[in-house]
Scaffold this active site. Structure first.
Site, short mmCIF file in Angstrom:
data_model
loop_
_atom_site.label_atom_id
_atom_site.label_comp_id
_atom_site.label_asym_id
_atom_site.label_seq_id
_atom_site.Cartn_x
_atom_site.Cartn_y
_atom_site.Cartn_z
N ASN A 167 0.81 -1.23 0.00
CA ASN A 167 0.00 0.00 0.00
C ASN A 167 0.84 1.28 0.00
OD1 ASN A 167 0.77 -0.69 2.62
ND2 ASN A 167 -0.95 0.38 3.55
N LYS A 190 12.51 -7.21 0.45
CA LYS A 190 11.61 -7.97 -0.41
C LYS A 190 10.28 -7.24 -0.48
CE LYS A 190 8.58 -10.97 0.20
NZ LYS A 190 7.64 -10.52 -0.87
N GLU A 265 4.74 -4.66 12.04
CA GLU A 265 3.77 -3.57 11.87
C GLU A 265 2.62 -4.17 11.08
OE1 GLU A 265 1.42 -1.17 10.90
OE2 GLU A 265 2.75 -0.45 9.32
N CYS A 299 -3.29 0.85 6.90
CA CYS A 299 -3.45 -0.03 8.07
C CYS A 299 -4.03 0.69 9.28
CB CYS A 299 -2.11 -0.68 8.43
SG CYS A 299 -0.79 0.53 8.75
N GLU A 477 8.42 1.82 13.96
CA GLU A 477 9.09 2.45 12.83
C GLU A 477 9.23 3.93 13.18
OE1 GLU A 477 9.87 0.44 10.32
OE2 GLU A 477 8.17 -0.79 9.67
#
Length: 503
Positions: A167, A190, A265, A299, A477
């Protein structure tokens, strides 16, 4: 492994031949990893297949990890000033080429070009921030007595496996990469197969900024590729952004062969509380930001919008009217406010949530319709939807929708609203709209969420930690807090006198 030519310079970013360079970037080069597992890179705005790439195999993952490990040993010995200069140069290059990178973010993800541009500029801020955090990596000197002292050091963990979400492709990549590099680690990133392009562009930018070969690598893969990466003995740390079920599997894998730290997360089921003293126009804007940005594929979205009953009629009217005016269309056009969903399957899944809610008794006030865009008839478009008459037994009340579906839920008291907001095991975010500063503090303290927004929603900054509690994961984060995730602390005891004899 066959090495392919790199881009001649970043000015060729808009060239469609970029997709011919290869799906992997290892050791400072685009490389071709032949495998029997192919995947199609699809443009959400048109449904068109852009190219076909390959997933990395176990042996190819091993090659990449060994490359990253060798590079990391040299990178860890670089001075802070050397690292800072490269991170700052990366920020400058991202800013210079913002429009072209945003173009590919839009092509790969389907979000409106204005949002894609904002995402790239947020990456500029992130690299700038982590180019200047040297003082936060300093150790401490601790006097113990006249002959003894101790000191601590923050050291890089080694090779970091970072697995990103579709996203926010380049932003997710940057949130993991910038602090990991600042701390002296190497990174193997990745990306999601649904939006795999802009991580490769970031690799080119980092190379042009002077990052040594092998310090940042990109491999394409599926769940099996991720498993090979996570289980590799030389991978020292895993950072994952994505769904809760996948996060649980990754957490299990991180303890299966050799214990390694992990940052998760994950998803959320958040609420926005509109209290009875709220400014209605501001509340409408917050509700739209909490649900319709990036087609609702966020999210931290607050799909449950809790409205004090005294404001319900006025707010509903204004919210529906403004939602109907939102332009759904080609994400490459500046006037577009709602772009394409990431895939046909995901659009169908969002439609499924809307239909299930209606079948269970909800009322659709607007939206939730497929939109056909001229010239892009096979794109994955859906108009923003507002549902009311929601009950706790409904699927949409409990589960993360991950689409532009707003649930209007009335309440009578502050305590009732807090109870509804906390009625989830996914504590990622929550928000409230109020003019009362004391009230905002009181309610914020009672909300079980890692991020709380007051008179705003989905706000982010590289200076501020972001993450959840409960099923939404752990670790953070952004901010200084993330530096602990990418370093380990060494304590050294020093005795300047004779060694004591305890016997």
């Amino acid at each position: 492994m066959r090495i392919l030519p790199n881009m001649m310079n970043l000015n060729s970013l808009k060239d469609s031949k970029l997709l011919d360079l290869s799906s992997h970037f290892v050791g400072g080069n685009h490389v071709e990893f032949p495998s029997d597992k192919e995947f199609k890179v699809i443009e959400p705005r048109s449904g068109k297949v852009l190219t076909t790439w390959h997933f990395a195999t176990k042996d190819q993952v091993d090659t990449t990890v060994k490359t990253a490990k060798t590079a990391q040993e040299h990178w860890a010995n670089s001075t802070w000033m050397e690292r800072s200069e490269i991170l700052k140069k990366t920020a400058d290059l991202l800013k210079t080429h913002c429009n072209d990178i945003a173009y590919w973010e839009c092509i790969s993800n389907g979000k409106p070009i204005s949002e894609a541009r904002a995402d790239v500029l947020s990456c500029v801020d992130t690299f700038n921030f982590y180019s200047g955090v040297a003082h936060d990596l300093l150790g401490r000197h601790i006097p113990l007595d006249s002959a003894r002292y101790a000191y601590t050091r923050r050291l890089p963990v080694g090779v970091v496996a970072a697995i990103g979400a579709w996203n926010y492709p380049i932003q997710t990549c940057t949130w993991k990469t910038a602090p990991a590099l600042a701390c002296g680690n190497s990174v193997i990133y990745k990306p999601s197969p649904l939006s795999p392009v802009t991580a490769l562009i970031l690799a080119e930018v980092l190379k042009c900024a002077g990052l040594p070969n092998g310090v940042f690598n990109v491999i394409q893969g599926d769940a099996e590729t991720s498993q090979h990466l996570i289980l590799h003995n030389d991978v020292a740390k895993v950072s994952f952004t994505g769904s809760i079920p996948t996060g649980k599997k990754i957490m299990k894998s991180c303890a299966e062969r050799n214990i390694k730290p992990i940052t998760l997360e994950l998803g959320g089921k958040s609420s926005l509380i509109i209290l009875n003293d709220a400014d209605v126009d501001s509340a409408v804007s917050c509700a739209m930001m909490a649900n319709f940005y990036s087609q609702g594929q966020v999210c931290s979205n607050a799909s449950k919008v809790l409205v004090h009953r005294s404001l319900l009629e006025e707010l509903t009217t204004k919210l529906v009217n403004r939602t109907k005016l939102m332009k759904v269309g080609d994400p490459l056009k500046e006037e577009t406010k709602v772009g394409a969903h990431i895939s046909a399957d995901h659009r169908n899944n969002v439609e499924g949530y809307i239909n299930s809610a209606i079948a269970e008794g909800a009322t659709k006030l607007c939206g939730g319709d497929r939109i056909t865009v001229e010239g892009l008839e096979n794109g994955f478009y859906l108009s923003p939807c507002i549902l009311t008459n929601i009950t706790p037994k409904m699927k949409v009340y409990r589960e993360e929708i991950f689409g532009a579906v707003l649930l209007l839920i009335p309440f009578d008291t502050e305590e009732e609203a807090i109870t509804i907001a906390n009625d989830t095991d996914m504590g990622l975010a929550a928000g409230l709209v109020t003019k009362d500063l004391a009230r905002s503090y009181r309610v914020s303290e009672k909300l079980n969420a890692g991020n709380v927004y007051v008179n705003t929603f989905n706000d982010v900054s590289p200076l501020v930690p972001f993450g959840g509690i409960g099923q939404s994961g752990f670790g953070r984060e952004n901010g200084i807090a993330v530096l602990e995730s990418y370093t380990h602390q060494k304590s050294v005891f020093v005795n300047t006198g004779d060694c004591p004899n305890p016997f």
